[in-house]
Motif scaffolding. Structure first.
Motif, PDB file in Angstrom:
ATOM      1  N   LEU A 187      36.787  73.671  42.558  1.00 18.79           N
ATOM      2  CA  LEU A 187      35.649  74.299  43.203  1.00 18.79           C
ATOM      3  C   LEU A 187      34.429  73.944  42.368  1.00 18.79           C
ATOM      4  O   LEU A 187      34.460  74.064  41.140  1.00 18.79           O
ATOM      5  CB  LEU A 187      35.790  75.823  43.230  1.00 18.79           C
ATOM      6  CG  LEU A 187      36.896  76.439  44.078  1.00 18.79           C
ATOM      7  CD1 LEU A 187      36.830  77.962  43.974  1.00 18.79           C
ATOM      8  CD2 LEU A 187      36.799  76.001  45.524  1.00 18.79           C
ATOM      9  N   ILE A 188      33.368  73.492  43.030  1.00 11.63           N
ATOM     10  CA  ILE A 188      32.145  73.121  42.337  1.00 11.63           C
ATOM     11  C   ILE A 188      31.037  74.053  42.805  1.00 11.63           C
ATOM     12  O   ILE A 188      30.714  74.086  43.996  1.00 11.63           O
ATOM     13  CB  ILE A 188      31.757  71.654  42.627  1.00 11.63           C
ATOM     14  CG1 ILE A 188      32.910  70.717  42.240  1.00 11.63           C
ATOM     15  CG2 ILE A 188      30.474  71.276  41.890  1.00 11.63           C
ATOM     16  CD1 ILE A 188      32.758  69.304  42.772  1.00 11.63           C
ATOM     17  N   LEU A 189      30.487  74.806  41.888  1.00  9.14           N
ATOM     18  CA  LEU A 189      29.386  75.718  42.189  1.00  9.14           C
ATOM     19  C   LEU A 189      28.086  75.112  41.695  1.00  9.14           C
ATOM     20  O   LEU A 189      27.944  74.791  40.515  1.00  9.14           O
ATOM     21  CB  LEU A 189      29.605  77.078  41.513  1.00  9.14           C
ATOM     22  CG  LEU A 189      28.413  78.050  41.571  1.00  9.14           C
ATOM     23  CD1 LEU A 189      28.117  78.459  43.016  1.00  9.14           C
ATOM     24  CD2 LEU A 189      28.669  79.265  40.695  1.00  9.14           C
ATOM     25  N   ARG A 190      27.127  74.955  42.612  1.00  9.89           N
ATOM     26  CA  ARG A 190      25.768  74.556  42.245  1.00  9.89           C
ATOM     27  C   ARG A 190      24.864  75.749  42.534  1.00  9.89           C
ATOM     28  O   ARG A 190      24.679  76.125  43.681  1.00  9.89           O
ATOM     29  CB  ARG A 190      25.315  73.343  43.058  1.00  9.89           C
ATOM     30  CG  ARG A 190      26.027  72.047  42.705  1.00  9.89           C
ATOM     31  CD  ARG A 190      25.526  70.908  43.568  1.00  9.89           C
ATOM     32  NE  ARG A 190      26.122  69.636  43.223  1.00  9.89           N
ATOM     33  CZ  ARG A 190      25.630  68.782  42.329  1.00  9.89           C
ATOM     34  NH1 ARG A 190      24.516  69.087  41.682  1.00  9.89           N
ATOM     35  NH2 ARG A 190      26.223  67.640  42.080  1.00  9.89           N
ATOM     36  N   LYS A 191      24.351  76.338  41.464  1.00  6.66           N
ATOM     37  CA  LYS A 191      23.535  77.538  41.624  1.00  6.66           C
ATOM     38  C   LYS A 191      22.323  77.479  40.708  1.00  6.66           C
ATOM     39  O   LYS A 191      22.458  77.355  39.492  1.00  6.66           O
ATOM     40  CB  LYS A 191      24.351  78.802  41.306  1.00  6.66           C
ATOM     41  CG  LYS A 191      23.615  80.112  41.557  1.00  6.66           C
ATOM     42  CD  LYS A 191      24.550  81.304  41.427  1.00  6.66           C
ATOM     43  CE  LYS A 191      24.835  81.644  39.984  1.00  6.66           C
ATOM     44  NZ  LYS A 191      23.682  82.317  39.337  1.00  6.66           N
ATOM     45  N   ASN A 192      21.154  77.518  41.323  1.00  2.13           N
ATOM     46  CA  ASN A 192      19.904  77.545  40.566  1.00  2.13           C
ATOM     47  C   ASN A 192      19.814  76.429  39.521  1.00  2.13           C
ATOM     48  O   ASN A 192      19.455  76.637  38.372  1.00  2.13           O
ATOM     49  CB  ASN A 192      19.733  78.908  39.887  1.00  2.13           C
ATOM     50  CG  ASN A 192      19.644  80.032  40.893  1.00  2.13           C
ATOM     51  OD1 ASN A 192      19.198  79.832  42.015  1.00  2.13           O
ATOM     52  ND2 ASN A 192      20.089  81.208  40.506  1.00  2.13           N
ATOM     53  N   GLY A 193      20.175  75.222  39.947  1.00  5.08           N
ATOM     54  CA  GLY A 193      20.020  74.070  39.076  1.00  5.08           C
ATOM     55  C   GLY A 193      21.147  73.845  38.099  1.00  5.08           C
ATOM     56  O   GLY A 193      21.068  72.928  37.278  1.00  5.08           O
ATOM     57  N   VAL A 194      22.203  74.652  38.147  1.00  3.26           N
ATOM     58  CA  VAL A 194      23.334  74.490  37.234  1.00  3.26           C
ATOM     59  C   VAL A 194      24.586  74.149  38.040  1.00  3.26           C
ATOM     60  O   VAL A 194      24.857  74.757  39.081  1.00  3.26           O
ATOM     61  CB  VAL A 194      23.583  75.779  36.412  1.00  3.26           C
ATOM     62  CG1 VAL A 194      24.808  75.610  35.517  1.00  3.26           C
ATOM     63  CG2 VAL A 194      22.357  76.104  35.565  1.00  3.26           C
ATOM     64  N   ARG A 195      25.333  73.174  37.559  1.00  2.00           N
ATOM     65  CA  ARG A 195      26.564  72.741  38.222  1.00  2.00           C
ATOM     66  C   ARG A 195      27.767  73.172  37.373  1.00  2.00           C
ATOM     67  O   ARG A 195      27.866  72.800  36.202  1.00  2.00           O
ATOM     68  CB  ARG A 195      26.564  71.223  38.384  1.00  2.00           C
ATOM     69  CG  ARG A 195      27.810  70.649  39.068  1.00  2.00           C
ATOM     70  CD  ARG A 195      27.688  69.136  39.181  1.00  2.00           C
ATOM     71  NE  ARG A 195      28.799  68.537  39.898  1.00  2.00           N
ATOM     72  CZ  ARG A 195      29.929  68.144  39.341  1.00  2.00           C
ATOM     73  NH1 ARG A 195      30.104  68.295  38.026  1.00  2.00           N
ATOM     74  NH2 ARG A 195      30.894  67.599  40.067  1.00  2.00           N
TER      75      ARG A 195
END
Length: 325
Positions: free
Chosen positions: A93-101
Protein backbone atom coordinates in the motif's frame (compact mmCIF):
# COMPACT_ATOMS: atom_id res chain seq x y z
CA UNK A 1 2.69 -9.38 11.69
CA UNK A 2 5.52 -7.16 10.59
CA UNK A 3 4.79 -4.38 8.14
CA UNK A 4 7.65 -2.89 6.15
CA UNK A 5 7.50 0.90 5.76
CA UNK A 6 9.51 3.27 3.65
CA UNK A 7 8.95 7.05 3.78
CA UNK A 8 10.19 9.63 1.29
CA UNK A 9 9.61 13.36 1.78
CA UNK A 10 8.43 15.54 -1.08
CA UNK A 11 9.21 19.26 -0.87
CA UNK A 12 5.85 20.27 -2.35
CA UNK A 13 3.06 20.35 0.20
CA UNK A 14 -0.37 21.57 -0.89
CA UNK A 15 -3.92 20.48 -0.03
CA UNK A 16 -6.20 19.96 -3.03
CA UNK A 17 -8.70 17.16 -3.72
CA UNK A 18 -7.32 13.98 -5.28
CA UNK A 19 -9.95 12.73 -7.72
CA UNK A 20 -8.15 13.97 -10.82
CA UNK A 21 -4.99 12.09 -9.88
CA UNK A 22 -6.95 8.85 -9.75
CA UNK A 23 -7.98 9.19 -13.37
CA UNK A 24 -4.52 10.45 -14.27
CA UNK A 25 -2.70 7.51 -12.71
CA UNK A 26 -5.20 5.03 -14.13
CA UNK A 27 -4.45 6.40 -17.58
CA UNK A 28 -0.69 6.26 -17.22
CA UNK A 29 -0.77 2.68 -15.96
CA UNK A 30 -2.62 1.79 -19.16
CA UNK A 31 0.15 3.25 -21.32
CA UNK A 32 2.86 1.05 -22.79
CA UNK A 33 6.49 1.83 -22.10
CA UNK A 34 6.77 3.44 -25.51
CA UNK A 35 3.12 4.18 -26.22
CA UNK A 36 2.72 1.03 -28.31
CA UNK A 37 0.05 -1.64 -27.97
CA UNK A 38 0.98 -5.34 -27.92
CA UNK A 39 -0.68 -5.62 -31.31
CA UNK A 40 2.12 -3.51 -32.73
CA UNK A 41 4.84 -5.28 -30.78
CA UNK A 42 3.72 -8.82 -31.73
CA UNK A 43 3.00 -8.25 -35.42
CA UNK A 44 4.28 -11.25 -37.40
CA UNK A 45 7.15 -10.87 -39.82
CA UNK A 46 4.85 -11.75 -42.70
CA UNK A 47 2.69 -8.70 -42.11
CA UNK A 48 5.40 -6.17 -41.23
CA UNK A 49 5.89 -3.18 -43.46
CA UNK A 50 9.17 -2.71 -45.32
CA UNK A 51 11.96 -1.46 -43.06
CA UNK A 52 12.24 1.84 -44.87
CA UNK A 53 8.58 2.64 -44.17
CA UNK A 54 8.88 2.04 -40.42
CA UNK A 55 11.30 4.78 -39.43
CA UNK A 56 9.67 7.46 -37.36
CA UNK A 57 10.50 10.97 -38.58
CA UNK A 58 12.74 12.81 -36.14
CA UNK A 59 10.23 15.67 -35.96
CA UNK A 60 7.44 13.33 -34.78
CA UNK A 61 9.75 11.60 -32.33
CA UNK A 62 10.73 14.96 -30.83
CA UNK A 63 7.08 15.99 -30.66
CA UNK A 64 6.16 12.76 -28.90
CA UNK A 65 8.98 13.10 -26.38
CA UNK A 66 7.93 16.65 -25.60
CA UNK A 67 4.30 15.57 -25.19
CA UNK A 68 5.24 12.77 -22.83
CA UNK A 69 7.43 15.11 -20.79
CA UNK A 70 4.57 17.59 -20.43
CA UNK A 71 2.31 14.76 -19.33
CA UNK A 72 4.86 13.43 -16.83
CA UNK A 73 5.47 16.92 -15.40
CA UNK A 74 1.74 17.54 -15.02
CA UNK A 75 1.26 14.17 -13.36
CA UNK A 76 4.08 14.81 -10.90
CA UNK A 77 2.65 18.24 -10.09
CA UNK A 78 -0.84 16.87 -9.54
CA UNK A 79 0.41 14.05 -7.30
CA UNK A 80 2.42 16.50 -5.21
CA UNK A 81 -0.63 18.65 -4.45
CA UNK A 82 -3.24 16.11 -3.40
CA UNK A 83 -4.17 15.74 0.24
CA UNK A 84 -4.28 11.94 0.42
CA UNK A 85 -4.28 9.06 -2.03
CA UNK A 86 -3.57 5.36 -1.55
CA UNK A 87 -2.22 3.19 -4.35
CA UNK A 88 -2.58 -0.60 -4.06
CA UNK A 89 0.39 -2.05 -5.94
CA UNK A 90 1.38 -5.69 -5.62
CA UNK A 91 2.28 -6.46 -2.01
CA UNK A 92 2.30 -2.78 -1.05
CA UNK A 93 0.00 0.00 0.00
CA UNK A 94 1.43 3.38 -0.98
CA UNK A 95 0.15 6.44 0.85
CA UNK A 96 0.80 9.88 -0.64
CA UNK A 97 -0.31 12.50 1.84
CA UNK A 98 0.62 16.16 1.93
CA UNK A 99 3.79 15.72 -0.08
CA UNK A 100 5.04 12.61 1.74
CA UNK A 101 5.14 9.13 0.21
CA UNK A 102 4.94 6.13 2.58
CA UNK A 103 5.04 2.48 1.54
CA UNK A 104 3.77 -0.38 3.71
CA UNK A 105 4.09 -4.01 2.67
CA UNK A 106 0.84 -5.65 3.73
CA UNK A 107 0.75 -9.01 1.95
CA UNK A 108 1.94 -11.50 4.60
CA UNK A 109 4.02 -14.63 4.03
CA UNK A 110 1.01 -16.83 4.84
CA UNK A 111 -0.79 -15.39 1.80
CA UNK A 112 2.03 -16.46 -0.52
CA UNK A 113 2.38 -19.87 1.14
CA UNK A 114 -1.32 -20.69 0.71
CA UNK A 115 -1.38 -19.57 -2.91
CA UNK A 116 1.85 -21.45 -3.69
CA UNK A 117 0.26 -24.73 -2.59
CA UNK A 118 -3.07 -23.97 -4.30
CA UNK A 119 -1.24 -23.33 -7.56
CA UNK A 120 -0.06 -26.98 -7.72
CA UNK A 121 -3.40 -28.15 -9.12
CA UNK A 122 -3.57 -25.26 -11.57
CA UNK A 123 -0.03 -25.93 -12.77
CA UNK A 124 -0.65 -29.63 -13.44
CA UNK A 125 -3.85 -28.87 -15.32
CA UNK A 126 -2.05 -26.23 -17.39
CA UNK A 127 0.67 -28.70 -18.37
CA UNK A 128 -1.57 -31.67 -19.15
CA UNK A 129 -4.90 -30.32 -20.39
CA UNK A 130 -3.84 -30.02 -24.03
CA UNK A 131 -2.20 -33.46 -23.96
CA UNK A 132 -5.01 -35.52 -22.42
CA UNK A 133 -5.77 -38.72 -24.28
CA UNK A 134 -2.40 -38.94 -26.04
CA UNK A 135 0.92 -40.50 -24.96
CA UNK A 136 3.18 -37.91 -23.37
CA UNK A 137 6.36 -37.18 -25.28
CA UNK A 138 9.77 -36.45 -23.80
CA UNK A 139 9.43 -32.69 -23.24
CA UNK A 140 6.26 -32.68 -21.10
CA UNK A 141 7.46 -35.77 -19.23
CA UNK A 142 10.69 -33.94 -18.38
CA UNK A 143 8.72 -30.89 -17.24
CA UNK A 144 6.47 -33.11 -15.13
CA UNK A 145 9.48 -34.88 -13.62
CA UNK A 146 11.11 -31.58 -12.69
CA UNK A 147 7.85 -30.39 -11.13
CA UNK A 148 7.53 -33.63 -9.18
CA UNK A 149 10.98 -32.95 -7.71
CA UNK A 150 9.82 -29.47 -6.62
CA UNK A 151 6.69 -30.92 -5.00
CA UNK A 152 8.79 -33.44 -3.08
CA UNK A 153 11.05 -30.65 -1.81
CA UNK A 154 8.01 -28.61 -0.78
CA UNK A 155 6.75 -31.29 1.61
CA UNK A 156 9.19 -30.59 4.49
CA UNK A 157 8.78 -26.83 3.97
CA UNK A 158 5.03 -27.14 4.39
CA UNK A 159 5.54 -29.09 7.62
CA UNK A 160 7.87 -26.43 9.06
CA UNK A 161 6.01 -23.30 7.92
CA UNK A 162 3.88 -22.93 11.02
CA UNK A 163 0.35 -23.54 9.71
CA UNK A 164 -2.33 -24.31 12.27
CA UNK A 165 -3.27 -28.04 12.35
CA UNK A 166 -6.30 -27.80 10.05
CA UNK A 167 -4.52 -25.61 7.51
CA UNK A 168 -1.47 -27.89 7.57
CA UNK A 169 -3.64 -30.94 6.96
CA UNK A 170 -5.18 -29.21 3.96
CA UNK A 171 -1.78 -28.36 2.44
CA UNK A 172 -0.66 -31.95 2.89
CA UNK A 173 -3.83 -33.19 1.18
CA UNK A 174 -3.30 -30.93 -1.82
CA UNK A 175 0.31 -32.03 -2.15
CA UNK A 176 -0.35 -35.75 -1.62
CA UNK A 177 -3.23 -35.73 -4.11
CA UNK A 178 -1.01 -34.07 -6.72
CA UNK A 179 1.85 -36.50 -6.12
CA UNK A 180 -0.46 -39.51 -6.38
CA UNK A 181 -1.93 -38.14 -9.60
CA UNK A 182 1.51 -37.41 -11.05
CA UNK A 183 2.74 -40.93 -10.21
CA UNK A 184 -0.20 -42.40 -12.13
CA UNK A 185 0.57 -40.20 -15.13
CA UNK A 186 4.15 -41.48 -15.14
CA UNK A 187 2.98 -45.09 -14.80
CA UNK A 188 0.48 -44.79 -17.65
CA UNK A 189 2.65 -42.57 -19.85
CA UNK A 190 -0.41 -40.42 -20.50
CA UNK A 191 -3.42 -38.85 -18.80
CA UNK A 192 -7.07 -39.29 -19.71
CA UNK A 193 -9.63 -36.50 -19.70
CA UNK A 194 -11.54 -38.44 -17.05
CA UNK A 195 -8.57 -38.73 -14.69
CA UNK A 196 -7.58 -35.10 -15.16
CA UNK A 197 -11.13 -33.91 -14.48
CA UNK A 198 -11.40 -36.17 -11.41
CA UNK A 199 -8.14 -34.81 -10.01
CA UNK A 200 -9.26 -31.22 -10.51
CA UNK A 201 -12.71 -31.71 -9.01
CA UNK A 202 -11.31 -33.51 -5.96
CA UNK A 203 -8.98 -30.54 -5.41
CA UNK A 204 -11.72 -27.90 -5.58
CA UNK A 205 -12.70 -27.61 -1.91
CA UNK A 206 -9.12 -27.44 -0.66
CA UNK A 207 -8.12 -24.88 -3.29
CA UNK A 208 -11.06 -22.63 -2.42
CA UNK A 209 -10.24 -22.93 1.28
CA UNK A 210 -6.67 -21.83 0.55
CA UNK A 211 -8.02 -18.88 -1.43
CA UNK A 212 -10.26 -17.85 1.46
CA UNK A 213 -7.35 -18.11 3.89
CA UNK A 214 -5.08 -16.06 1.65
CA UNK A 215 -7.75 -13.38 1.21
CA UNK A 216 -8.30 -13.09 4.95
CA UNK A 217 -4.56 -12.86 5.66
CA UNK A 218 -4.25 -10.06 3.08
CA UNK A 219 -7.25 -8.16 4.37
CA UNK A 220 -6.36 -8.38 8.05
CA UNK A 221 -2.96 -6.87 7.31
CA UNK A 222 -4.46 -4.25 5.00
CA UNK A 223 -7.06 -3.25 7.56
CA UNK A 224 -4.49 -2.98 10.34
CA UNK A 225 -2.39 -0.63 8.21
CA UNK A 226 -5.38 1.44 7.12
CA UNK A 227 -6.49 1.97 10.72
CA UNK A 228 -2.96 3.16 11.60
CA UNK A 229 -2.97 5.60 8.68
CA UNK A 230 -6.48 6.81 9.50
CA UNK A 231 -5.20 8.01 12.87
CA UNK A 232 -2.79 10.35 11.03
CA UNK A 233 -5.50 11.92 8.86
CA UNK A 234 -7.92 14.72 9.54
CA UNK A 235 -11.62 14.06 9.00
CA UNK A 236 -11.38 16.12 5.81
CA UNK A 237 -8.44 14.09 4.47
CA UNK A 238 -10.20 10.80 5.21
CA UNK A 239 -13.39 12.02 3.55
CA UNK A 240 -11.47 13.01 0.41
CA UNK A 241 -9.20 9.94 0.34
CA UNK A 242 -8.86 8.39 -3.12
CA UNK A 243 -7.78 4.76 -3.63
CA UNK A 244 -6.18 3.51 -6.84
CA UNK A 245 -6.04 -0.28 -7.26
CA UNK A 246 -3.54 -1.44 -9.86
CA UNK A 247 -4.43 -4.80 -11.37
CA UNK A 248 -5.19 -6.84 -14.45
CA UNK A 249 -8.36 -6.52 -16.47
CA UNK A 250 -10.34 -9.48 -15.15
CA UNK A 251 -11.06 -8.87 -11.43
CA UNK A 252 -12.18 -5.22 -11.42
CA UNK A 253 -15.06 -4.85 -8.88
CA UNK A 254 -14.34 -8.27 -7.38
CA UNK A 255 -10.68 -7.53 -6.80
CA UNK A 256 -10.01 -8.14 -3.10
CA UNK A 257 -8.73 -4.60 -2.49
CA UNK A 258 -11.63 -3.03 -4.42
CA UNK A 259 -14.12 -4.98 -2.32
CA UNK A 260 -12.39 -3.94 0.90
CA UNK A 261 -12.03 -0.23 0.14
CA UNK A 262 -15.56 -0.09 -1.25
CA UNK A 263 -16.87 -1.20 2.14
CA UNK A 264 -14.37 0.82 4.17
CA UNK A 265 -15.09 4.10 2.39
CA UNK A 266 -18.81 3.50 1.85
CA UNK A 267 -18.58 3.45 -1.95
CA UNK A 268 -21.00 0.60 -2.56
CA UNK A 269 -20.44 0.36 -6.31
CA UNK A 270 -16.80 -0.71 -5.97
CA UNK A 271 -15.33 1.57 -8.61
CA UNK A 272 -16.53 5.13 -8.39
CA UNK A 273 -15.61 8.63 -7.32
CA UNK A 274 -13.13 7.49 -4.66
CA UNK A 275 -12.00 4.09 -5.97
CA UNK A 276 -10.21 3.80 -9.31
CA UNK A 277 -9.24 0.46 -10.86
CA UNK A 278 -6.12 0.96 -12.98
CA UNK A 279 -6.63 -1.79 -15.51
CA UNK A 280 -3.84 -3.47 -17.44
CA UNK A 281 -5.66 -3.15 -20.74
CA UNK A 282 -3.05 -4.86 -22.89
CA UNK A 283 -2.67 -8.14 -21.01
CA UNK A 284 -2.48 -10.52 -23.96
CA UNK A 285 -2.73 -13.65 -21.79
CA UNK A 286 -6.39 -12.84 -21.13
CA UNK A 287 -7.11 -13.60 -24.79
CA UNK A 288 -6.12 -17.25 -24.29
CA UNK A 289 -8.77 -19.90 -23.73
CA UNK A 290 -6.91 -21.70 -20.93
CA UNK A 291 -8.67 -19.75 -18.17
CA UNK A 292 -12.08 -20.84 -19.40
CA UNK A 293 -11.10 -24.50 -19.65
CA UNK A 294 -9.49 -24.37 -16.23
CA UNK A 295 -12.65 -22.82 -14.78
CA UNK A 296 -14.70 -25.77 -15.98
CA UNK A 297 -12.14 -28.40 -15.00
CA UNK A 298 -11.63 -27.28 -11.40
CA UNK A 299 -14.73 -25.27 -10.47
CA UNK A 300 -17.43 -26.52 -12.89
CA UNK A 301 -18.04 -22.85 -13.63
CA UNK A 302 -16.88 -21.52 -17.03
CA UNK A 303 -16.46 -17.99 -15.65
CA UNK A 304 -14.78 -18.68 -12.29
CA UNK A 305 -11.24 -17.85 -13.47
CA UNK A 306 -12.49 -14.60 -14.97
CA UNK A 307 -13.12 -13.34 -11.44
CA UNK A 308 -10.55 -12.65 -8.77
CA UNK A 309 -9.59 -16.05 -7.35
CA UNK A 310 -9.83 -14.61 -3.82
CA UNK A 311 -13.19 -12.89 -4.40
CA UNK A 312 -15.43 -15.36 -2.55
CA UNK A 313 -13.15 -15.65 0.46
CA UNK A 314 -12.75 -11.89 0.54
CA UNK A 315 -16.47 -11.33 1.12
CA UNK A 316 -16.43 -13.49 4.24
CA UNK A 317 -13.20 -11.94 5.49
CA UNK A 318 -14.53 -8.38 5.05
CA UNK A 319 -17.69 -9.30 6.97
CA UNK A 320 -15.48 -10.63 9.79
CA UNK A 321 -13.34 -7.49 9.85
CA UNK A 322 -15.88 -4.74 9.19
CA UNK A 323 -19.14 -6.43 10.15
CA UNK A 324 -21.89 -7.71 7.88
CA UNK A 325 -23.61 -4.99 5.78
Amino acid sequence: MSLSRRTIANPRNNHRGGWFVGVLLACVLALGSHGETPEKKTKSAATEEPAEAKKLPAELDSLNLASRKMYADARAQEISTIAAVIIVSGDDLILRKNGVRTVATVIPTEYHALKSVAHITLALFSLLSSKAGSPLVEAPMKTLSDYQTLMTAAGPAIEKFGFDPDTLARQKRILARAQEFTAKVFKDGMVSDTDLSKFCRESRADILANGAGAAKAQLLATHKQMMEWKKTMTAEEWAALTVIVSGSQTPRAENVAVQYFSRLLGDGNGEGRRIVYAESLWDETKALRLDGKLSVAVFADPYRMYRDFLADGARTAIDDILGAP
